[in-house]
Design a protein around this motif. Structure first.
Motif, PDB file in Angstrom:
ATOM      1  N   TYR A 188     -26.253 -47.396  31.371  1.00  0.00           N
ATOM      2  CA  TYR A 188     -25.115 -48.318  31.418  1.00  0.00           C
ATOM      3  C   TYR A 188     -23.848 -47.633  30.940  1.00  0.00           C
ATOM      4  O   TYR A 188     -23.885 -46.808  30.033  1.00  0.00           O
ATOM      5  CB  TYR A 188     -25.357 -49.526  30.498  1.00  0.00           C
ATOM      6  CG  TYR A 188     -26.557 -50.345  30.865  1.00  0.00           C
ATOM      7  CD1 TYR A 188     -26.499 -51.286  31.882  1.00  0.00           C
ATOM      8  CD2 TYR A 188     -27.760 -50.193  30.178  1.00  0.00           C
ATOM      9  CE1 TYR A 188     -27.607 -52.046  32.215  1.00  0.00           C
ATOM     10  CE2 TYR A 188     -28.871 -50.949  30.505  1.00  0.00           C
ATOM     11  CZ  TYR A 188     -28.786 -51.885  31.524  1.00  0.00           C
ATOM     12  OH  TYR A 188     -29.880 -52.625  31.856  1.00  0.00           O
ATOM     13  N   GLU A 221     -25.433 -51.934  36.023  1.00  0.00           N
ATOM     14  CA  GLU A 221     -26.109 -50.733  35.551  1.00  0.00           C
ATOM     15  C   GLU A 221     -25.617 -49.548  36.369  1.00  0.00           C
ATOM     16  O   GLU A 221     -24.996 -49.728  37.412  1.00  0.00           O
ATOM     17  CB  GLU A 221     -27.633 -50.876  35.676  1.00  0.00           C
ATOM     18  CG  GLU A 221     -28.155 -50.814  37.089  1.00  0.00           C
ATOM     19  CD  GLU A 221     -28.265 -52.165  37.799  1.00  0.00           C
ATOM     20  OE1 GLU A 221     -28.949 -52.214  38.830  1.00  0.00           O
ATOM     21  OE2 GLU A 221     -27.660 -53.154  37.351  1.00  0.00           O
ATOM     22  N   ARG A 243     -35.911 -53.691  38.299  1.00  0.00           N
ATOM     23  CA  ARG A 243     -36.197 -55.100  37.985  1.00  0.00           C
ATOM     24  C   ARG A 243     -37.622 -55.430  38.417  1.00  0.00           C
ATOM     25  O   ARG A 243     -38.037 -55.105  39.527  1.00  0.00           O
ATOM     26  CB  ARG A 243     -35.216 -56.018  38.704  1.00  0.00           C
ATOM     27  CG  ARG A 243     -33.780 -55.781  38.298  1.00  0.00           C
ATOM     28  CD  ARG A 243     -32.833 -56.661  39.069  1.00  0.00           C
ATOM     29  NE  ARG A 243     -31.448 -56.310  38.759  1.00  0.00           N
ATOM     30  CZ  ARG A 243     -30.413 -57.079  39.012  1.00  0.00           C
ATOM     31  NH1 ARG A 243     -30.599 -58.255  39.588  1.00  0.00           N
ATOM     32  NH2 ARG A 243     -29.196 -56.685  38.700  1.00  0.00           N
ATOM     33  N   ILE A 270     -36.334 -55.788  32.918  1.00  0.00           N
ATOM     34  CA  ILE A 270     -35.660 -54.566  33.347  1.00  0.00           C
ATOM     35  C   ILE A 270     -36.265 -53.385  32.588  1.00  0.00           C
ATOM     36  O   ILE A 270     -36.523 -53.470  31.383  1.00  0.00           O
ATOM     37  CB  ILE A 270     -34.126 -54.626  33.169  1.00  0.00           C
ATOM     38  CG1 ILE A 270     -33.724 -55.138  31.793  1.00  0.00           C
ATOM     39  CG2 ILE A 270     -33.504 -55.461  34.279  1.00  0.00           C
ATOM     40  CD1 ILE A 270     -32.226 -55.163  31.533  1.00  0.00           C
ATOM     41  N   VAL A 305     -32.960 -59.360  32.776  1.00  0.00           N
ATOM     42  CA  VAL A 305     -31.714 -59.611  33.496  1.00  0.00           C
ATOM     43  C   VAL A 305     -31.684 -61.077  33.904  1.00  0.00           C
ATOM     44  O   VAL A 305     -32.707 -61.655  34.273  1.00  0.00           O
ATOM     45  CB  VAL A 305     -31.545 -58.673  34.720  1.00  0.00           C
ATOM     46  CG1 VAL A 305     -32.581 -58.933  35.792  1.00  0.00           C
ATOM     47  CG2 VAL A 305     -30.145 -58.767  35.290  1.00  0.00           C
ATOM     48  N   THR A 311     -23.929 -61.573  36.368  1.00  0.00           N
ATOM     49  CA  THR A 311     -25.175 -60.909  35.992  1.00  0.00           C
ATOM     50  C   THR A 311     -25.113 -60.554  34.514  1.00  0.00           C
ATOM     51  O   THR A 311     -24.078 -60.128  34.021  1.00  0.00           O
ATOM     52  CB  THR A 311     -25.356 -59.615  36.813  1.00  0.00           C
ATOM     53  OG1 THR A 311     -25.379 -59.945  38.198  1.00  0.00           O
ATOM     54  CG2 THR A 311     -26.635 -58.881  36.444  1.00  0.00           C
ATOM     55  N   HIS A 339     -27.445 -58.258  31.912  1.00  0.00           N
ATOM     56  CA  HIS A 339     -28.566 -57.453  31.452  1.00  0.00           C
ATOM     57  C   HIS A 339     -28.598 -57.622  29.944  1.00  0.00           C
ATOM     58  O   HIS A 339     -27.681 -57.188  29.242  1.00  0.00           O
ATOM     59  CB  HIS A 339     -28.361 -55.969  31.782  1.00  0.00           C
ATOM     60  CG  HIS A 339     -28.468 -55.651  33.229  1.00  0.00           C
ATOM     61  ND1 HIS A 339     -29.411 -54.791  33.728  1.00  0.00           N
ATOM     62  CD2 HIS A 339     -27.750 -56.073  34.298  1.00  0.00           C
ATOM     63  CE1 HIS A 339     -29.273 -54.687  35.037  1.00  0.00           C
ATOM     64  NE2 HIS A 339     -28.263 -55.463  35.402  1.00  0.00           N
ATOM     65  N   VAL A 373     -30.183 -56.425  26.779  1.00  0.00           N
ATOM     66  CA  VAL A 373     -30.907 -55.188  26.482  1.00  0.00           C
ATOM     67  C   VAL A 373     -31.139 -55.041  24.980  1.00  0.00           C
ATOM     68  O   VAL A 373     -30.241 -55.294  24.173  1.00  0.00           O
ATOM     69  CB  VAL A 373     -30.113 -53.970  27.017  1.00  0.00           C
ATOM     70  CG1 VAL A 373     -30.878 -52.680  26.786  1.00  0.00           C
ATOM     71  CG2 VAL A 373     -29.795 -54.138  28.501  1.00  0.00           C
TER      72      VAL A 373
END
Length: 129
Positions: free
Chosen positions: A54, A72, A79, A90, A102, A113, A115, A117
């Protein structure tokens, strides 16, 4: 993206907690991760294999307790349907290490979207290093 030969991937040593999250699909506690509030410019790479994942320009504040990105690096993240049947997991496309989940359609950014993380799955490389 071409499939990489896993025998050529350099794997970094992981602590027991990193193994719990990255190898065994765990989750760190919200608001405890090192990068949740990081605002520096740079690149986030996989803790296990150093693959770039990222860019800081895609990071945003979602106030969910984990670092959030709305995009990303192309080909870096895979995914998969999560074992719970409701979410999308992810993983790092290079080493298959667990990153998080995600979510689509939440309206946080124009890309729609998020993500979500685990900080523990990442290393941050500031621009210029």
């Amino acid at each position: 993206m071409a499939q990489q030969d896993s025998s050529k991937i350099k794997f970094n040593p992981l602590t027991l907690e990193e193994q719990r999250v990255i190898l065994h699909k765990g989750t760190e506690l919200p608001y405890t991760g090192e990068y949740t509030d990081n605002k520096e410019k740079g690149t986030y790479v996989c803790k296990q294999c150093n693959a770039p994942l990222y860019k800081s320009s895609d990071k945003f504040d979602s106030h969910c307790g984990w670092p959030s990105f709305d995009d990303e690096i192309e080909g870096a993240v895979t995914r998969l349907p999560d074992a719970d049947g409701r979410r999308t997991e992810i993983i790092c496309s290079t080493c298959k290490g667990h990153l998080g989940h995600v979510f689509l359609g939440e309206g946080f950014t124009q890309k729609n979207t998020r993500h979500c993380v685990n900080s523990i799955s990442l290393l941050f490389i500031p621009d210029g290093e």
